[in-house]
Design a protein around this motif. Structure first.
Motif, PDB file in Angstrom:
ATOM      1  N   GLY A 263      11.894   6.163  81.890  1.00 32.93           N
ATOM      2  CA  GLY A 263      10.348   6.800  82.384  1.00 32.93           C
ATOM      3  C   GLY A 263       9.634   7.161  81.472  1.00 32.93           C
ATOM      4  O   GLY A 263       7.948   6.973  82.339  1.00 32.93           O
ATOM      5  N   THR A 264       9.455   8.791  81.261  1.00 35.79           N
ATOM      6  CA  THR A 264       8.808   9.048  80.441  1.00 35.79           C
ATOM      7  C   THR A 264       8.175   8.430  79.840  1.00 35.79           C
ATOM      8  O   THR A 264       6.480   9.070  79.513  1.00 35.79           O
ATOM      9  CB  THR A 264       9.215  10.498  79.668  1.00 35.79           C
ATOM     10  OG1 THR A 264      10.226  11.075  80.145  1.00 35.79           O
ATOM     11  CG2 THR A 264       7.912  11.626  78.840  1.00 35.79           C
ATOM     12  N   TYR A 265       8.244   7.535  78.763  1.00 34.54           N
ATOM     13  CA  TYR A 265       7.381   7.149  77.769  1.00 34.54           C
ATOM     14  C   TYR A 265       6.282   5.549  78.160  1.00 34.54           C
ATOM     15  O   TYR A 265       4.865   5.633  78.778  1.00 34.54           O
ATOM     16  CB  TYR A 265       8.110   5.693  76.505  1.00 34.54           C
ATOM     17  CG  TYR A 265       7.381   4.904  75.586  1.00 34.54           C
ATOM     18  CD1 TYR A 265       6.626   6.009  75.256  1.00 34.54           C
ATOM     19  CD2 TYR A 265       7.686   4.364  75.470  1.00 34.54           C
ATOM     20  CE1 TYR A 265       6.343   5.462  73.687  1.00 34.54           C
ATOM     21  CE2 TYR A 265       7.103   3.282  74.105  1.00 34.54           C
ATOM     22  CZ  TYR A 265       6.069   3.842  73.461  1.00 34.54           C
ATOM     23  OH  TYR A 265       5.492   3.318  72.916  1.00 34.54           O
ATOM     24  N   LEU A 266       6.825   4.998  80.047  1.00 29.66           N
ATOM     25  CA  LEU A 266       6.279   4.844  80.352  1.00 29.66           C
ATOM     26  C   LEU A 266       4.466   5.171  81.500  1.00 29.66           C
ATOM     27  O   LEU A 266       3.822   5.182  81.946  1.00 29.66           O
ATOM     28  CB  LEU A 266       6.920   3.831  81.626  1.00 29.66           C
ATOM     29  CG  LEU A 266       7.205   2.533  81.727  1.00 29.66           C
ATOM     30  CD1 LEU A 266       8.594   1.956  82.208  1.00 29.66           C
ATOM     31  CD2 LEU A 266       6.475   1.422  80.902  1.00 29.66           C
ATOM     32  N   ARG A 267       5.230   6.572  81.541  1.00 27.38           N
ATOM     33  CA  ARG A 267       4.357   7.463  82.173  1.00 27.38           C
ATOM     34  C   ARG A 267       3.145   7.400  81.125  1.00 27.38           C
ATOM     35  O   ARG A 267       1.544   7.696  81.831  1.00 27.38           O
ATOM     36  CB  ARG A 267       4.581   8.580  83.499  1.00 27.38           C
ATOM     37  CG  ARG A 267       3.779   9.744  83.567  1.00 27.38           C
ATOM     38  CD  ARG A 267       4.256  11.110  83.796  1.00 27.38           C
ATOM     39  NE  ARG A 267       5.592  10.782  85.064  1.00 27.38           N
ATOM     40  CZ  ARG A 267       7.246  11.430  84.612  1.00 27.38           C
ATOM     41  NH1 ARG A 267       7.148  11.119  83.363  1.00 27.38           N
ATOM     42  NH2 ARG A 267       7.905  10.790  85.848  1.00 27.38           N
ATOM     43  N   HIS A 268       3.500   7.858  79.768  1.00 27.14           N
ATOM     44  CA  HIS A 268       2.339   7.634  78.880  1.00 27.14           C
ATOM     45  C   HIS A 268       1.229   6.827  78.762  1.00 27.14           C
ATOM     46  O   HIS A 268       0.342   6.766  79.299  1.00 27.14           O
ATOM     47  CB  HIS A 268       2.866   8.573  77.850  1.00 27.14           C
ATOM     48  CG  HIS A 268       2.905  10.019  77.561  1.00 27.14           C
ATOM     49  ND1 HIS A 268       2.168  10.858  77.221  1.00 27.14           N
ATOM     50  CD2 HIS A 268       4.565  10.728  77.616  1.00 27.14           C
ATOM     51  CE1 HIS A 268       2.568  12.237  77.174  1.00 27.14           C
ATOM     52  NE2 HIS A 268       3.666  11.799  77.034  1.00 27.14           N
TER      53      HIS A 268
ATOM     54  N   ALA B  88       7.979   0.950  91.179  1.00 30.43           N
ATOM     55  CA  ALA B  88       8.710   2.130  89.886  1.00 30.43           C
ATOM     56  C   ALA B  88       7.928   2.185  89.471  1.00 30.43           C
ATOM     57  O   ALA B  88       7.895   3.893  88.693  1.00 30.43           O
ATOM     58  CB  ALA B  88       9.926   1.764  88.945  1.00 30.43           C
ATOM     59  N   VAL B  89       6.950   2.008  88.419  1.00 23.89           N
ATOM     60  CA  VAL B  89       6.170   1.992  86.970  1.00 23.89           C
ATOM     61  C   VAL B  89       4.517   2.839  87.675  1.00 23.89           C
ATOM     62  O   VAL B  89       4.515   3.572  87.941  1.00 23.89           O
ATOM     63  CB  VAL B  89       5.594   0.850  86.794  1.00 23.89           C
ATOM     64  CG1 VAL B  89       4.631   1.446  85.413  1.00 23.89           C
ATOM     65  CG2 VAL B  89       6.568   0.266  85.540  1.00 23.89           C
ATOM     66  N   GLU B  90       4.456   2.521  89.074  1.00 23.58           N
ATOM     67  CA  GLU B  90       3.117   2.995  89.698  1.00 23.58           C
ATOM     68  C   GLU B  90       4.153   4.151  90.607  1.00 23.58           C
ATOM     69  O   GLU B  90       3.789   5.194  90.573  1.00 23.58           O
ATOM     70  CB  GLU B  90       3.110   1.920  90.511  1.00 23.58           C
ATOM     71  CG  GLU B  90       1.208   2.445  91.705  1.00 23.58           C
ATOM     72  CD  GLU B  90       1.276   1.717  92.603  1.00 23.58           C
ATOM     73  OE1 GLU B  90       0.107   1.860  93.393  1.00 23.58           O
ATOM     74  OE2 GLU B  90       2.026   0.386  92.602  1.00 23.58           O
ATOM     75  N   ALA B  91       5.272   4.130  91.139  1.00 17.23           N
ATOM     76  CA  ALA B  91       5.798   5.806  91.501  1.00 17.23           C
ATOM     77  C   ALA B  91       5.334   6.896  90.559  1.00 17.23           C
ATOM     78  O   ALA B  91       5.485   8.446  90.636  1.00 17.23           O
ATOM     79  CB  ALA B  91       6.902   5.578  91.909  1.00 17.23           C
ATOM     80  N   LEU B  92       5.722   6.789  88.982  1.00 20.96           N
ATOM     81  CA  LEU B  92       5.634   7.153  87.711  1.00 20.96           C
ATOM     82  C   LEU B  92       4.481   8.306  88.235  1.00 20.96           C
ATOM     83  O   LEU B  92       4.508   9.241  87.117  1.00 20.96           O
ATOM     84  CB  LEU B  92       5.686   7.169  86.648  1.00 20.96           C
ATOM     85  CG  LEU B  92       7.131   6.163  86.142  1.00 20.96           C
ATOM     86  CD1 LEU B  92       7.163   5.705  85.173  1.00 20.96           C
ATOM     87  CD2 LEU B  92       8.342   6.772  86.113  1.00 20.96           C
ATOM     88  N   LEU B  93       3.666   7.684  87.890  1.00 18.53           N
ATOM     89  CA  LEU B  93       1.977   8.231  87.860  1.00 18.53           C
ATOM     90  C   LEU B  93       2.443   9.040  88.722  1.00 18.53           C
ATOM     91  O   LEU B  93       0.994  10.041  89.195  1.00 18.53           O
ATOM     92  CB  LEU B  93       0.855   7.328  87.835  1.00 18.53           C
ATOM     93  CG  LEU B  93       0.824   5.752  86.684  1.00 18.53           C
ATOM     94  CD1 LEU B  93      -0.587   5.436  87.026  1.00 18.53           C
ATOM     95  CD2 LEU B  93       0.247   7.266  85.597  1.00 18.53           C
ATOM     96  N   SER B  94       2.686   8.816  89.793  1.00 15.06           N
ATOM     97  CA  SER B  94       2.434   9.872  91.480  1.00 15.06           C
ATOM     98  C   SER B  94       3.433  11.346  91.087  1.00 15.06           C
ATOM     99  O   SER B  94       3.775  12.116  91.876  1.00 15.06           O
ATOM    100  CB  SER B  94       2.698   9.392  92.609  1.00 15.06           C
ATOM    101  OG  SER B  94       4.014   9.394  92.347  1.00 15.06           O
ATOM    102  N   GLY B  95       4.644  11.447  89.267  1.00 13.31           N
ATOM    103  CA  GLY B  95       5.120  11.990  89.934  1.00 13.31           C
ATOM    104  C   GLY B  95       6.147  12.165  90.034  1.00 13.31           C
ATOM    105  O   GLY B  95       7.169  12.559  89.791  1.00 13.31           O
TER     106      GLY B  95
END
Length: 227
Positions: free
Chosen positions: A168-173, A207-214
């Motif tokens: 998830g950390t990588y996908l967030r970047h 789930a990927v979109e949620a990563l951008l919201s923290g």
């Protein structure tokens, strides 16, 4: 992007980042040096610490996929296979000097920066293999504003690899970097990343979109095991 080839190696090139360096903040550590947040090692930086003159969105022919195991991110790394037809890879192209590109490439290859690359082969043939490992193959898919677009990948092909779920950390970047290119909205970026081999069937677009919201997600969505 123009599929042509430059006549001679130029002073400046477009570095097409499709992985964590899509994020300008992350790329800044490769240029100026230092340890990025969450990273396991320092980046020595480039000889030239100037920021990119410009950064623009580009689409490269081929496919993005996740494979191997990253020592930094604890999950699959992003790779680019230019030989898969019918799809595109979204990238953030940074206008930098040829020397800066050589130093960034050296750091991606876990080599010491400071030596210029001979770009004649990749500019003439579209590909140059500098070594057997990941990010040791140079690709030039074409020109942008008359200057070559260059990126790094592995010598193997997507279909030959055992894909691996990215963290998830990588996908967030990656998602933040692609959003910062200001060409694709959040939902489109999330669907693109969630559909890439290695992430597909493991990560959902939501789930990927949620990563951008923290939202937490370093180990993948709840109830989903590693790919």
């Amino acid at each position: 992007m123009d599929p042509g080839r430059p006549g001679v190696p130029p002073e400046r090139v477009w570095y097409a980042a499709y992985g964590s360096n899509t994020d300008p903040a992350r790329l800044g550590y490769y240029i100026a040096g230092g340890r990025p947040p969450g990273a396991a090692r320092n980046c020595p930086g480039c000889r030239d610490h100037r920021a990119p003159r410009e950064s623009v969105p580009v689409e490269l022919p081929g496919v993005l996929y996740f494979a191997t195991e990253s020592e930094v991110w604890s999950g699959g790394r992003a790779f680019y296979d230019p030989d898969v037809p019918g799809s595109v890879v979204r990238a953030h192209a940074h206008l930098i000097t040829a020397g800066q590109f050589a130093d960034i490439a050296a750091q991606e290859m876990y080599r010491s920066p400071g030596t210029d690359l001979d770009l004649r082969t990749v500019l003439h043939e579209g590909r140059a293999r500098l070594g057997p490992g990941r990010y040791e193959t140079l690709i030039c898919p074409g020109l942008l504003d008359g200057l070559p677009v260059l990126t790094l990948t592995a010598p193997w092909q997507c279909a030959d690899m055992a894909w691996n779920r990215p963290s998830g950390t990588y996908l967030r970047h990656l998602a933040a970097g692609l959003r910062s290119a200001d060409a694709w909205d959040t939902g489109s970026v999330a669907r693109y990343l969630a559909g890439a081999p290695g992430a597909a069937g493991v990560w959902t677009a939501e789930a990927v979109e949620a990563l951008l919201s923290g939202a937490p997600g370093d180990d993948g969505p709840p109830g989903v095991g590693p790919g």
